[in-house]
Scaffold this motif. Structure first.
Motif, PDB file in Angstrom:
ATOM      1  N   LEU A 239     -15.368 -17.348  67.852  1.00 41.60           N
ATOM      2  CA  LEU A 239     -15.343 -17.708  69.421  1.00 41.60           C
ATOM      3  C   LEU A 239     -16.684 -18.083  69.698  1.00 41.60           C
ATOM      4  O   LEU A 239     -16.790 -19.141  70.465  1.00 41.60           O
ATOM      5  CB  LEU A 239     -15.193 -16.307  70.402  1.00 41.60           C
ATOM      6  N   LYS A 240     -17.848 -17.712  69.247  1.00 44.41           N
ATOM      7  CA  LYS A 240     -19.000 -18.248  69.349  1.00 44.41           C
ATOM      8  C   LYS A 240     -19.150 -19.808  69.014  1.00 44.41           C
ATOM      9  O   LYS A 240     -19.718 -20.536  69.477  1.00 44.41           O
ATOM     10  CB  LYS A 240     -20.194 -17.377  68.630  1.00 44.41           C
ATOM     11  N   GLU A 241     -18.799 -19.777  67.596  1.00 42.29           N
ATOM     12  CA  GLU A 241     -18.519 -21.444  67.234  1.00 42.29           C
ATOM     13  C   GLU A 241     -17.778 -22.354  67.986  1.00 42.29           C
ATOM     14  O   GLU A 241     -18.032 -23.335  68.273  1.00 42.29           O
ATOM     15  CB  GLU A 241     -18.336 -21.255  65.674  1.00 42.29           C
ATOM     16  N   LEU A 242     -16.557 -21.759  68.339  1.00 39.22           N
ATOM     17  CA  LEU A 242     -15.782 -22.517  69.224  1.00 39.22           C
ATOM     18  C   LEU A 242     -16.484 -22.905  70.438  1.00 39.22           C
ATOM     19  O   LEU A 242     -16.551 -24.147  70.950  1.00 39.22           O
ATOM     20  CB  LEU A 242     -14.533 -21.751  69.731  1.00 39.22           C
ATOM     21  N   SER A 281     -21.822 -11.960  70.295  1.00 38.81           N
ATOM     22  CA  SER A 281     -21.061 -11.560  71.492  1.00 38.81           C
ATOM     23  C   SER A 281     -21.931 -11.947  72.656  1.00 38.81           C
ATOM     24  O   SER A 281     -21.552 -11.924  73.935  1.00 38.81           O
ATOM     25  CB  SER A 281     -20.904 -10.083  71.268  1.00 38.81           C
ATOM     26  N   LEU A 282     -23.151 -11.652  72.448  1.00 35.58           N
ATOM     27  CA  LEU A 282     -24.142 -12.128  73.621  1.00 35.58           C
ATOM     28  C   LEU A 282     -23.970 -13.722  73.897  1.00 35.58           C
ATOM     29  O   LEU A 282     -23.751 -14.086  75.343  1.00 35.58           O
ATOM     30  CB  LEU A 282     -25.695 -12.018  73.167  1.00 35.58           C
ATOM     31  N   MET A 283     -23.827 -14.633  72.856  1.00 33.21           N
ATOM     32  CA  MET A 283     -23.570 -16.061  73.159  1.00 33.21           C
ATOM     33  C   MET A 283     -22.346 -16.150  73.823  1.00 33.21           C
ATOM     34  O   MET A 283     -22.446 -17.175  74.574  1.00 33.21           O
ATOM     35  CB  MET A 283     -23.552 -16.662  71.691  1.00 33.21           C
ATOM     36  N   VAL A 284     -21.216 -15.563  73.346  1.00 38.52           N
ATOM     37  CA  VAL A 284     -20.037 -15.915  73.977  1.00 38.52           C
ATOM     38  C   VAL A 284     -19.959 -15.435  75.452  1.00 38.52           C
ATOM     39  O   VAL A 284     -19.529 -16.272  76.224  1.00 38.52           O
ATOM     40  CB  VAL A 284     -18.754 -14.928  73.125  1.00 38.52           C
ATOM     41  N   GLU A 323     -33.916 -13.170  72.636  1.00 41.29           N
ATOM     42  CA  GLU A 323     -33.746 -14.670  73.362  1.00 41.29           C
ATOM     43  C   GLU A 323     -32.174 -14.792  73.741  1.00 41.29           C
ATOM     44  O   GLU A 323     -32.073 -15.103  75.070  1.00 41.29           O
ATOM     45  CB  GLU A 323     -33.548 -15.827  72.255  1.00 41.29           C
ATOM     46  N   LYS A 324     -31.319 -14.185  73.281  1.00 38.44           N
ATOM     47  CA  LYS A 324     -29.802 -14.280  73.801  1.00 38.44           C
ATOM     48  C   LYS A 324     -29.542 -13.422  74.924  1.00 38.44           C
ATOM     49  O   LYS A 324     -28.796 -13.688  75.597  1.00 38.44           O
ATOM     50  CB  LYS A 324     -28.937 -13.966  72.472  1.00 38.44           C
ATOM     51  N   ALA A 325     -29.966 -12.341  74.941  1.00 37.10           N
ATOM     52  CA  ALA A 325     -29.969 -11.242  75.889  1.00 37.10           C
ATOM     53  C   ALA A 325     -30.948 -11.643  77.035  1.00 37.10           C
ATOM     54  O   ALA A 325     -30.367 -11.536  78.513  1.00 37.10           O
ATOM     55  CB  ALA A 325     -30.661  -9.917  75.625  1.00 37.10           C
ATOM     56  N   LEU A 326     -31.945 -12.550  77.068  1.00 37.06           N
ATOM     57  CA  LEU A 326     -32.402 -13.231  78.044  1.00 37.06           C
ATOM     58  C   LEU A 326     -31.592 -13.967  78.663  1.00 37.06           C
ATOM     59  O   LEU A 326     -31.519 -14.225  80.071  1.00 37.06           O
ATOM     60  CB  LEU A 326     -33.917 -13.831  77.619  1.00 37.06           C
ATOM     61  N   GLY A 327     -31.000 -14.798  77.981  1.00 35.55           N
ATOM     62  CA  GLY A 327     -30.010 -15.814  78.233  1.00 35.55           C
ATOM     63  C   GLY A 327     -28.836 -15.343  79.169  1.00 35.55           C
ATOM     64  O   GLY A 327     -28.508 -15.913  80.259  1.00 35.55           O
TER      65      GLY A 327
END
Length: 442
Positions: A239-242, A281-284, A323-327
């Protein structure tokens, strides 16, 4: 070339005298024959191959040379008429014999290298997968997918060749077909395909379309709810890559419409499977929150406690996770519910200020953007006062001095103007204290 290999000492009782004789000469120097060395690295060749110029190299080194754009033979400087690499079995066997002869010096015999898969062989397997998919022959398709995975495990060279020859699209199409037929019936096959797809991105527009279809997304979400931790990790990685390779929000919009997707992602964050799954999961979550249809999703995330969870991740999370959590925190603060929840958490403001210049350039941008939303878009003045108390004014000055993007610079300028109105209320505020941060490592 000379290497020093320490002489191995035997532990058998019957060789005590031999050991004593060797003790005084246990650091013998062993010279590798020149024709066994790769002309590029000067190391012992493990997989010798010969070019059209007649010069033999270690396969890994000459492939790296050619992939760098070079079109000549490193030794002769002749233009290569062909990039074919012919295995030099004679040299390889001689090297193996030499290794065996010098085993007592600690030299290990190099294994016989496997012949890399050819584009033709990849194409043949792909054609068979397409045919099996058309017949909906799950067993045959599973056998072929297993063959692809085994070939990829043999070497990075094979893996690269599989990706370059479009297997990702073939498997994406197969995944869509079998997912649409019956997820329960083809569960094992779909898991195998999902596992293989984790390293086949980018898939191209057609591959993205197949894997981003309604049937495929529902199947991936179904796996996210499963008990198999490995499959759940593969699902969130795909999912992240998609989403990362998507040119629009169509896939995000499709995911949002799937019931229970927010709960599945939240579970991976709350009960971690591993660092890779957590980051994915954070990125998705971040990508989904960028969708125009994400208001209900954001509200659901806030109800489940996502804000508190990502704030906790910032306490001791390593840089990439932070970084991803901040996003995610920045994205969820686009909504009033998210901002209110962030302001009510006593750790939010101190951690936002602390993470500025300590995570990454992107992390700093996320932290500044979140500060801007909390200070400017929340009706009361408490966020501004709290930001001043934890040193936000000083940190923002340093960011301006170090340098940042125009968008971030504009937000900092507006924040500094706003905070300047409240400076007199902070008794311990020292306008010059911020400059002490300049010399500190971040």
């Amino acid at each position: 070339m000379i290497f020093s290999w320490r002489h191995k000492r035997a532990n058998r009782r019957g060789q005590a005298r031999k050991n004593e004789a060797l003790e005084g000469n246990c650091d013998l120097e062993l010279t590798i024959p020149k024709h066994f060395q790769c002309p590029i690295s000067l190391d012992l060749m493990k997989d010798p191959v010969t070019l059209s110029t007649g010069i033999t190299y270690d396969r890994e080194n000459i492939e790296r040379w050619i992939e760098a754009g070079n079109q000549t033979c490193p030794v002769t400087n002749q233009a290569l008429k062909s990039f074919d690499q012919i295995p030099n079995h004679s040299i390889r066997r001689m090297i193996q014999d030499w290794c065996v002869e010098n085993k007592s010096y600690g030299v290990e015999r190099i294994p016989t290298p496997r012949i890399p898969i050819t584009p033709y062989e990849v194409s043949e397997i792909s054609s068979k997968i397409v045919a099996a998919t058309t017949r909906k022959d799950g067993n045959k398709c599973q056998e072929l997918v297993g063959k692809i995975r085994n070939l990829a495990k043999e070497s990075e060279r094979n893996k690269k060749r599989v990706v370059e020859n479009g297997v990702g699209y073939v498997l994406s199409s197969s995944f869509e077909t079998f997912a649409g037929d019956s997820m329960e019936k083809h569960e094992v096959l779909l898991k195998e395909i999902l596992s293989a797809l984790t390293w086949m991105f980018p898939l191209g527009i057609e591959g993205q379309s197949k894997l981003g279809s309604s049937a495929s997304l529902r199947c991936i979400a179904w796996f996210l709810h499963g008990e198999d931790l490995s499959t759940r990790q593969h699902a969130v990685m795909v999912l992240k890559e998609l989403l990362a390779n998507s040119l629009d929000h169509q896939i995000s919009d499709g995911l949002i419409e799937i019931e229970g997707i927010s709960e599945a992602l939240f579970k991976i964050l709350k009960v971690p499977i591993g660092p890779t799954a957590t980051k994915a999961s954070l990125m998705v979550t971040y990508y989904m929150l960028q969708s125009e249809k994400s208001e209900k999703l954001a509200s659901r995330f806030v109800e489940m406690g996502l804000v508190s969870l990502v704030v906790e991740m910032l306490v001791d999370g390593e840089k990439s996770t932070s970084e991803k959590a901040l996003g995610v925190l920045e994205a969820i603060c686009n909504w009033e519910e998210g901002r209110e929840k962030a302001c009510s958490n006593a750790l939010t403001m101190p951690l936002l200020v602390k993470k500025i210049l300590r995570v990454s350039e992107m992390g700093t941008e996320f932290a500044v953007s979140t500060l801007s939303k909390l200070c400017k878009e929340v009706e009361d003045e408490n966020p501004v006062i709290e930001a001043l108390e934890v040193g936000a004014f000083q940190k923002l000055l340093v960011v301006l001095q170090v340098g940042c993007g125009e968008n971030t610079k504009e937000k900092i300028t507006e924040l500094l103007k706003l905070m300047n109105l409240y400076r007199n209320r902070i008794d311990c505020f020292d306008s010059l204290s911020g400059f002490k941060y300049i010399q500190r490592p971040y």
